[in-house]
Write a protein that holds these residues in place. Structure first.
Motif, PDB file in Angstrom:
ATOM      1  N   PRO A   1       0.743  -1.213  -0.015  1.00 16.56           N
ATOM      2  CA  PRO A   1      -0.113  -0.045   0.009  1.00 16.56           C
ATOM      3  C   PRO A   1       0.811   1.251   0.131  1.00 16.56           C
ATOM      4  O   PRO A   1       0.348   2.368  -0.128  1.00 16.56           O
ATOM      5  N   PHE A   2       2.081   1.016   0.458  1.00 16.71           N
ATOM      6  CA  PHE A   2       3.006   2.319   0.120  1.00 16.71           C
ATOM      7  C   PHE A   2       4.230   2.140  -0.563  1.00 16.71           C
ATOM      8  O   PHE A   2       4.622   0.895  -0.896  1.00 16.71           O
ATOM      9  N   PRO A   3       4.922   2.949  -1.050  1.00 16.90           N
ATOM     10  CA  PRO A   3       6.213   2.716  -1.896  1.00 16.90           C
ATOM     11  C   PRO A   3       7.074   1.942  -1.069  1.00 16.90           C
ATOM     12  O   PRO A   3       7.237   2.191   0.194  1.00 16.90           O
ATOM     13  N   TYR A   4       8.079   0.946  -1.868  1.00 15.74           N
ATOM     14  CA  TYR A   4       8.818   0.197  -0.982  1.00 15.74           C
ATOM     15  C   TYR A   4      10.087   0.038  -1.915  1.00 15.74           C
ATOM     16  O   TYR A   4      10.180   0.378  -2.921  1.00 15.74           O
ATOM     17  N   VAL A   5      10.873  -0.763  -1.168  1.00 14.45           N
ATOM     18  CA  VAL A   5      12.452  -1.110  -1.731  1.00 14.45           C
ATOM     19  C   VAL A   5      12.448  -2.324  -2.251  1.00 14.45           C
ATOM     20  O   VAL A   5      12.395  -3.470  -1.441  1.00 14.45           O
TER      21      VAL A   5
ATOM     22  N   SER B   1      15.469 -12.044  -4.790  1.00 11.71           N
ATOM     23  CA  SER B   1      14.937 -10.649  -4.815  1.00 11.71           C
ATOM     24  C   SER B   1      14.083 -10.504  -3.455  1.00 11.71           C
ATOM     25  O   SER B   1      13.521 -11.596  -3.167  1.00 11.71           O
ATOM     26  N   HIS B   2      14.016  -9.377  -3.017  1.00 10.86           N
ATOM     27  CA  HIS B   2      13.395  -9.280  -1.657  1.00 10.86           C
ATOM     28  C   HIS B   2      13.028  -7.918  -1.439  1.00 10.86           C
ATOM     29  O   HIS B   2      13.569  -7.194  -2.024  1.00 10.86           O
ATOM     30  N   ASP B   3      11.755  -7.883  -0.954  1.00 15.71           N
ATOM     31  CA  ASP B   3      11.053  -6.603  -1.033  1.00 15.71           C
ATOM     32  C   ASP B   3      11.258  -6.052   0.435  1.00 15.71           C
ATOM     33  O   ASP B   3      10.625  -6.894   1.360  1.00 15.71           O
ATOM     34  N   LEU B   4      11.704  -4.654   0.688  1.00 18.77           N
ATOM     35  CA  LEU B   4      11.435  -4.172   1.997  1.00 18.77           C
ATOM     36  C   LEU B   4      10.310  -3.366   2.148  1.00 18.77           C
ATOM     37  O   LEU B   4      10.210  -2.145   1.428  1.00 18.77           O
ATOM     38  N   TYR B   5       9.180  -3.698   2.568  1.00 22.71           N
ATOM     39  CA  TYR B   5       7.899  -2.936   2.450  1.00 22.71           C
ATOM     40  C   TYR B   5       7.107  -3.053   3.815  1.00 22.71           C
ATOM     41  O   TYR B   5       7.375  -3.903   4.535  1.00 22.71           O
ATOM     42  N   SER B   6       6.313  -2.224   3.753  1.00 17.72           N
ATOM     43  CA  SER B   6       5.402  -2.002   5.187  1.00 17.72           C
ATOM     44  C   SER B   6       3.861  -1.864   4.936  1.00 17.72           C
ATOM     45  O   SER B   6       3.635  -1.449   3.635  1.00 17.72           O
ATOM     46  N   ARG B   7       3.148  -2.237   5.633  1.00 17.14           N
ATOM     47  CA  ARG B   7       1.585  -2.075   5.477  1.00 17.14           C
ATOM     48  C   ARG B   7       1.181  -0.826   6.257  1.00 17.14           C
ATOM     49  O   ARG B   7      -0.015  -0.516   6.081  1.00 17.14           O
ATOM     50  N   THR B   8       2.117  -0.416   6.798  1.00 17.12           N
ATOM     51  CA  THR B   8       1.874   0.923   7.710  1.00 17.12           C
ATOM     52  C   THR B   8       2.701   2.425   7.150  1.00 17.12           C
ATOM     53  O   THR B   8       2.281   3.312   7.612  1.00 17.12           O
ATOM     54  N   VAL B   9       3.851   2.098   6.450  1.00 16.16           N
ATOM     55  CA  VAL B   9       4.517   3.221   5.949  1.00 16.16           C
ATOM     56  C   VAL B   9       5.212   3.030   4.605  1.00 16.16           C
ATOM     57  O   VAL B   9       5.591   1.734   4.472  1.00 16.16           O
TER      58      VAL B   9
ATOM     59  N   ASP C   1      17.365   3.701   4.856  1.00 20.38           N
ATOM     60  CA  ASP C   1      16.357   4.482   4.058  1.00 20.38           C
ATOM     61  C   ASP C   1      15.499   5.472   5.126  1.00 20.38           C
ATOM     62  O   ASP C   1      15.898   5.658   6.197  1.00 20.38           O
ATOM     63  N   THR C   2      14.759   6.125   4.307  1.00 15.30           N
ATOM     64  CA  THR C   2      13.816   7.022   4.655  1.00 15.30           C
ATOM     65  C   THR C   2      12.526   6.303   4.868  1.00 15.30           C
ATOM     66  O   THR C   2      11.919   5.630   4.017  1.00 15.30           O
ATOM     67  N   PHE C   3      11.758   6.450   6.159  1.00 20.57           N
ATOM     68  CA  PHE C   3      10.431   5.848   6.411  1.00 20.57           C
ATOM     69  C   PHE C   3       9.478   7.044   6.835  1.00 20.57           C
ATOM     70  O   PHE C   3       9.905   8.126   7.220  1.00 20.57           O
ATOM     71  N   GLY C   4       8.219   6.817   6.414  1.00 24.18           N
ATOM     72  CA  GLY C   4       7.034   7.825   6.969  1.00 24.18           C
ATOM     73  C   GLY C   4       5.946   7.345   6.158  1.00 24.18           C
ATOM     74  O   GLY C   4       5.803   6.775   5.282  1.00 24.18           O
ATOM     75  N   GLY C   5       4.859   8.094   6.920  1.00 20.31           N
ATOM     76  CA  GLY C   5       3.505   7.706   6.269  1.00 20.31           C
ATOM     77  C   GLY C   5       2.572   7.462   7.697  1.00 20.31           C
ATOM     78  O   GLY C   5       2.597   8.073   8.558  1.00 20.31           O
ATOM     79  N   GLY C   6       1.739   6.182   7.352  1.00 23.47           N
ATOM     80  CA  GLY C   6       0.840   5.975   8.723  1.00 23.47           C
ATOM     81  C   GLY C   6      -0.603   5.660   8.181  1.00 23.47           C
ATOM     82  O   GLY C   6      -1.227   6.146   7.054  1.00 23.47           O
ATOM     83  N   THR C   7      -1.213   4.870   8.931  1.00 27.88           N
ATOM     84  CA  THR C   7      -2.708   4.254   8.799  1.00 27.88           C
ATOM     85  C   THR C   7      -3.424   4.701   9.833  1.00 27.88           C
ATOM     86  O   THR C   7      -2.999   4.668  11.028  1.00 27.88           O
ATOM     87  N   GLY C   8      -4.871   4.887   9.511  1.00 23.18           N
ATOM     88  CA  GLY C   8      -5.861   5.146  10.535  1.00 23.18           C
ATOM     89  C   GLY C   8      -5.355   6.611  10.963  1.00 23.18           C
ATOM     90  O   GLY C   8      -5.238   7.484  10.184  1.00 23.18           O
ATOM     91  N   THR C   9      -5.336   6.682  12.460  1.00 22.45           N
ATOM     92  CA  THR C   9      -5.066   8.009  12.789  1.00 22.45           C
ATOM     93  C   THR C   9      -3.602   8.036  13.326  1.00 22.45           C
ATOM     94  O   THR C   9      -3.295   8.991  13.891  1.00 22.45           O
ATOM     95  N   THR C  10      -2.693   7.025  13.007  1.00 24.61           N
ATOM     96  CA  THR C  10      -1.531   7.090  13.240  1.00 24.61           C
ATOM     97  C   THR C  10      -0.682   7.417  12.251  1.00 24.61           C
ATOM     98  O   THR C  10      -0.880   7.145  11.018  1.00 24.61           O
ATOM     99  N   HIS C  11       0.338   8.354  12.531  1.00 26.68           N
ATOM    100  CA  HIS C  11       1.164   8.878  11.412  1.00 26.68           C
ATOM    101  C   HIS C  11       2.641   9.079  11.913  1.00 26.68           C
ATOM    102  O   HIS C  11       2.985   9.144  13.002  1.00 26.68           O
ATOM    103  N   TYR C  12       3.320   9.019  11.012  1.00 24.13           N
ATOM    104  CA  TYR C  12       5.039   8.879  11.138  1.00 24.13           C
ATOM    105  C   TYR C  12       5.569   9.880   9.961  1.00 24.13           C
ATOM    106  O   TYR C  12       5.478   9.731   8.989  1.00 24.13           O
ATOM    107  N   PHE C  13       5.863  11.183  10.792  1.00 25.07           N
ATOM    108  CA  PHE C  13       6.793  11.985   9.803  1.00 25.07           C
ATOM    109  C   PHE C  13       8.121  11.280   9.254  1.00 25.07           C
ATOM    110  O   PHE C  13       8.526  10.437  10.134  1.00 25.07           O
TER     111      PHE C  13
END
Length: 589
Positions: free
Chosen positions: A428-432, A447-455, A474-486
């Motif tokens: 659901p978010f950009p990944y590496v 091959s391996h994906d570094l991905y998250s379903r929250t950021v 790397d740089t991470f950020g985003g969030g789901t629901g009312t949780t957010h990460y700058f």
């Protein structure tokens, strides 16, 4: 010949100094690669033939004594620093060869842990991923504008650190810093990319700076300055000037987006040949370019032999805009490789490799099919990355991201990493995406994906240690629901403990959004182009890296002064703390 046999013959030829045999085997390898591409269903791909490099000599300039000075005054409100724009947006529909359905199968790995749910071993456990040094770089000369794009390296206690708008050094492992002013030290028209790399064998610190007169409203083309100083000196620098003509292009053009890698005999430099247009900072990328320069010549301060190539085939295109990027893996020896995914065709399924033995002037191109992914670029709305939090508190800090490759060599494999676009519920978010290529025969491995379903994850950097283990940031950020990460930063390691899915730590939490290029569209943000990571000096299990985060969440425009926290860190597992401490004393582990 089978590809394995060809690859082994190539390496034997290189090790025995047989340039003619190296050329012959690379020609055979090229034939095998073309056949492999056709077998993989990419029959319309066209692979360039062998390319002979241009050669010449870079003339050294006189030694420059760079004065350290008091902190520069903060820019006044509304000050507009010169900024490089973007690759020109292209009209038209998406590339019909683009992969619409990426591979998101379980074989590419499980999701990364959530930033708030990532328990690790307790303090003191040998397996614990640890920050051995966590330093905030004070910008003593220059500016800590947003989009700092930091670079660094270290030898013993001596650190050199650069960014888009500053340069700093420390001789005591980051306790006290002094600054150099990149705007004046090697002449006018500096802006903006800087990269630094230590050459431990020759005890030299290399410093690469970019100069673009057009951004200062001055006439003429641009150039790069490649300077070197004795490690620990950092004040007396021997500069060499690199212009587009080194790569066979007109000197009224410019060079941009640069990197440095140390090989066996050569220092490798990658860049892009660009052309500005319409009186703006926006530009076209005409070619990606690769230069190798004699390390011995640079260290001696004498005229330095070079070989160079330019690649117009690595510039994107076909509706995606011109955003080509070429990178050489850190950790190479007597064969240089370079790689890109930014190609006019085969997007989302092809990795292009350049193979360049150090004893040959010939470069061979090898194409490899990789598991499909959605190529990400800002030039088309349907191809942009989206790193916003669901509650829209965090803006889209990866708006300006494209799928450029970063690379490392370790344990018999070439590691290539790039960012891919979000897709469905599995991504659901950009990944590496990380793909390995076996060095002996250039066959695609795991091959391996570094991905998250929250950021989201972007701006990855990778590097090997002395044992061939891979460090990651790397740089991470985003969030789901009312949780957010700058936007913040995550470190990781692929090693003997976690060789497939890395051990990670979300060590830096941001306090604010990416700068907005348009105040009327605050949800669109820009973060930068790159972070940096290097293997720790002569020892295994330790890495030095850079990161960055906003200091606050005040509204931030990209063309005004927005202070950033710039991090310079050293990390590894707790079991390798002794290697870190011995490195500070300059003794191998």
């Amino acid at each position: 010949m089978k590809n394995a046999t060809v690859g082994q013959a190539l390496l034997r030829a290189v090790s025995r100094g047989r340039a003619w045999l190296a050329v012959l085997t690379t020609l055979l390898l090229l034939a095998g690669a073309t056949a492999a591409g056709a077998a993989g269903g990419a029959k319309k791909w066209t692979t360039p033939g062998p390319q002979r490099a241009l050669s010449g000599v870079l003339r050294p300039g006189p030694v420059v004594h760079a004065r350290t000075g008091p902190p520069a005054p903060a820019p006044r409100a509304g000050h507009t620093p010169p900024r490089l724009g973007h690759p020109r947006r292209r009209a038209g529909r998406a590339d019909p060869d683009a992969v619409e359905v990426p591979d998101t199968s379980p074989r590419l790995g499980a999701p990364l842990p959530d930033p708030d749910r990532n328990p690790g071993p307790p303090p003191g456990d040998p397996k614990r991923l640890t920050l051995f040094r966590d330093t905030t770089v004070p910008v003593t000369t220059g500016h800590d504008y947003s989009k700092p794009e930091p670079s660094t390296d270290q030898s013993g206690p001596d650190i050199f650190a650069t960014g888009n708008f500053h340069a700093e050094f420390s001789r005591d492992n980051g306790r006290v810093w002094q600054g150099l002013d990149p705007y004046t030290v090697f002449g006018p028209d500096f802006c903006c990319d800087q990269v630094t790399k230590a050459d431990f064998a020759y005890h030299r610190q290399h410093w690469l700076l970019q100069y673009i007169p057009a951004l200062q409203e001055h006439p003429g083309g641009g150039h790069l300055v490649l300077a070197n100083s004795r490690i620990g000196d950092f004040v007396n620098w021997r500069p060499y000037t690199i212009t587009p003509s080194v790569f066979g292009w007109s000197d009224d053009l410019n060079l941009d987006y640069n990197d440095l890698v140390i090989g066996h005999r050569y220092l490798y430099l990658t860049t892009r040949v660009i052309r500005f247009h319409d009186g703006t900072g926006d530009y076209d990328v005409l070619a990606s370019a690769l230069l190798r320069v004699s390390r011995a010549d640079l260290a001696a301060g004498r005229p330095a032999h070079y070989d160079a190539i330019a690649r117009p085939d690595i510039v994107g295109g076909s509706g995606y805009g011109e955003d080509g990027e070429l990178r050489v893996p850190q950790g190479i020896t007597d064969v240089a490789y370079a790689a890109a995914t930014t190609l006019p065709e085969g997007k989302g399924r092809r990795l292009r490799l350049l193979v360049w033995p150090e004893n040959s002037r010939w470069v061979t191109t090898v194409d490899r099919t990789v598991p499909p992914f959605r190529y990400m670029t800002w030039q088309l709305p349907e191809r942009e990355g989206d790193c916003r939090s669901q509650d829209r508190v965090v803006n889209n800090w990866c708006t300006n991201t494209s799928g450029g490759v970063v690379a490392a060599r370790g344990r018999g494999y070439l590691w290539f990493a790039w960012v891919a676009q979000q897709y469905g519920t599995q991504r659901p978010f950009p990944y590496v995406r990380i793909t390995t290529v076996r060095e002996s025969d250039l066959r695609v491995g795991r091959s391996h994906d570094l991905y998250s379903r929250t950021v989201g994850h972007s701006y990855a950097a990778i590097a090997p240690d002395e044992r061939g283990r891979i460090g990651y940031i790397d740089t991470f950020g985003g969030g789901t629901g009312t949780t957010h990460y700058f936007p913040g930063a995550m470190i990781g390691v692929f090693d003997d403990i976690t060789p497939v899915s890395p051990t990670v730590d979300y060590f830096l939490r941001g306090k604010g959004n990416a700068c907005a290029p348009n105040v009327e569209v605050p949800q669109e943000g820009e973060w930068g182009d790159y972070l940096t990571i290097r293997g720790w000096q002569h020892t295994g299990g330790v890495w030095i890296a850079t990161a960055m985060a906003r200091k606050d969440n005040d509204p931030a425009q990209c063309l005004t002064w927005t202070p950033m926290t710039i991090k310079n860190i050293v990390f590894g597992r707790e079991r390798d703390r002794r290697a870190y401490e011995q490195g500070l004393r300059g003794t191998p582990h």
